[in-house]
Scaffold this active site. Structure first.
Site, PDB file in Angstrom:
ATOM      1  CB  CYS A 107     -20.117 -58.540   5.473  1.00 58.67           C
ATOM      2  SG  CYS A 107     -20.995 -60.016   6.385  1.00 58.67           S
TER       3      CYS A 107
ATOM      4  CB  ALA B 134      -3.963 -39.014 -17.886  1.00 55.14           C
TER       5      ALA B 134
ATOM      6  CB  CYS C 186     -19.178 -58.478   9.334  1.00 58.95           C
ATOM      7  SG  CYS C 186     -20.214 -56.785   9.056  1.00 58.95           S
TER       8      CYS C 186
ATOM      9  N   GLY D 280      -8.144 -42.911 -20.660  1.00 58.66           N
ATOM     10  CA  GLY D 280      -6.926 -43.692 -20.036  1.00 58.66           C
ATOM     11  C   GLY D 280      -7.117 -45.090 -19.555  1.00 58.66           C
TER      12      GLY D 280
ATOM     13  CB  CYS E  51     -23.308 -59.783  11.448  1.00 57.22           C
ATOM     14  SG  CYS E  51     -22.214 -59.864  10.074  1.00 57.22           S
TER      15      CYS E  51
ATOM     16  CE1 TYR F  20      -8.938 -56.952  -5.538  1.00 58.14           C
ATOM     17  CE2 TYR F  20      -9.109 -59.805  -5.440  1.00 58.14           C
ATOM     18  CZ  TYR F  20      -9.491 -58.784  -6.410  1.00 58.14           C
ATOM     19  OH  TYR F  20      -9.447 -58.773  -7.870  1.00 58.14           O
TER      20      TYR F  20
ATOM     21  CB  CYS G  42     -25.112 -59.037   7.500  1.00 53.59           C
ATOM     22  SG  CYS G  42     -23.861 -57.634   7.532  1.00 53.59           S
TER      23      CYS G  42
ATOM     24  CD  GLN H  56     -13.290 -48.620 -17.154  1.00 60.46           C
ATOM     25  OE1 GLN H  56     -12.126 -48.312 -17.742  1.00 60.46           O
ATOM     26  NE2 GLN H  56     -13.692 -50.101 -18.039  1.00 60.46           N
TER      27      GLN H  56
ATOM     28  CG  HIS I 235     -15.690 -52.393 -13.094  1.00 57.79           C
ATOM     29  ND1 HIS I 235     -13.997 -52.383 -13.870  1.00 57.79           N
ATOM     30  CD2 HIS I 235     -15.993 -52.698 -13.400  1.00 57.79           C
ATOM     31  CE1 HIS I 235     -14.361 -52.259 -15.123  1.00 57.79           C
ATOM     32  NE2 HIS I 235     -16.102 -52.362 -14.556  1.00 57.79           N
TER      33      HIS I 235
END
Ligand SMILES: [Zn+2]
Length: 237
Positions: A120, A222, A139, A178, A142, A59, A123, A94, A112
Site C-alpha cells: 500500500c 535445472a 487496502c 538459472g 487503511c 501483474y 500506509c 530474483q 525483486h
C-alpha cells in the site's frame, strides 16, 4: 567439487531458469521484454504512473499464473537442502513466484518482490494477495485504494541487500542457478562472493554473460542439475 568437506555456509541465487520449467516466463534481459511487454511499460515506476490499469492487469495475470504453477524437481531439491543442511543457507531469488516456499524452502529471500504480495503506497502495509488489483480494491489496513504490486521495478532498490551481502561475506560456496548474469546487482554477487573467498558454481541451461567469473559451470536443465548437486552436498563428499 574440491573442498566440499569444508563448506558450511551456502548462498544460492536463483533466477528465471529455475521457474521456466514450471511454465513461468519472466523478464528477458536480452530483448528488454517481459511476457512480450517492453519493461518500461510494465516494470518501472514511470510506466505505472503512465498507465496503472495496464500494469495492474499485467501483474494480475502474473499472480494467476503463479497460483496455477507447481514447483519442479529443482525447487523440490532446494527445499530438501534447506531442511537438511546443517550450516547456514540463504536462497536469494530474483523470481517473484512462491515455488521455493511451496517446495519447502523456508529461507528464500525475494530480492525483486513477490507476485502474491501487495504494497500500500498510502500506509506502507504489505499484505499477501491472491486476487486481482485491476478494480482498485481497498487496502485491508487503511481502506484506501492505493495498492500496487509488491514488485521491485527497474529504478527501485532491490529488497534486503544488506542481508544478502552479509550472507555473501560469510559464504564458503556461492551457487547461481538459472540466471542470465545480465541484471545488476544480482549479476555482481559472483564477484562479491569470490572477493570474500567463496567457491563459485553456476548451474545454467547455457553459458551466461557471467560464466567466466565462476570457478565451475555445469550446463543443463535445472530440474536435472540441481537435484544432482543437492545429492552431492547432502551425500557428504
Ligand atoms: Zn494502506
Amino acid at each position: 567439487m574440491r573442498h566440499m568437506a569444508i563448506v558450511r555456509n551456502i548462498v544460492i541465487l536463483t533466477g528465471a531458469g529455475i521457474s521456466a520449467e514450471s511454465g513461468l516466463r519472466t523478464f528477458r534481459a536480452e530483448d528488454g521484454l517481459w511476457e512480450d511487454h517492453p519493461v518500461e511499460q510494465v516494470a518501472t515506476p514511470e510506466g505505472f504512473r503512465r498507465d496503472s490499469a495496464l500494469v495492474q492487469r499485467f501483474y494480475d495475470e502474473r499472480r494467476a499464473n503463479v497460483l496455477a504453477a507447481q514447483p519442479n524437481a529443482a525447487h523440490l531439491a532446494l527445499g530438501q537442502l534447506d531442511r537438511e543442511w546443517q550450516g547456514q543457507l540463504l536462497i536469494v531469488t530474483q523470481n517473484i513466484d512462491d515455488l521455493h516456499e511451496r517446495a519447502g524452502a523456508g529461507r528464500a529471500l525475494h530480492m525483486h518482490g513477490e507476485a502474491l504480495s501487495v504494497w500500500c503506497i498510502a500506509c506502507d502495509a504489505r499484505h499477501r494477495w491472491e486476487e486481482t488489483l485491476r478494480d482498485g480494491p481497498p487496502c485491508p489496513s487503511c481502506g484506501k485504494a492505493a495498492l500496487r504490486p509488491d514488485i521491485v521495478w527497474f529504478g527501485e532498490m532491490p529488497y534486503r541487500m544488506d542481508e544478502i551481502y552479509a550472507a555473501l561475506s560469510r559464504a564458503d560456496l556461492f551457487v547461481s542457478i538459472g540466471t542470465s548474469g545480465a541484471v545488476y546487482p544480482a549479476a555482481g554477487f559472483v564477484q562479491e562472493a569470490t572477493r570474500c573467498g567463496a567457491r563459485t558454481l553456476e548451474l545454467n541451461l547455457e553459458r551466461s554473460l557471467g560464466s567466466g567469473m565462476f570457478d565451475e559451470t555445469r550446463l543443463g536443465p535445472a530440474s536435472e542439475l540441481v537435484p544432482a548437486w543437492v545429492a552431492e552436498m547432502l551425500g557428504g563428499d
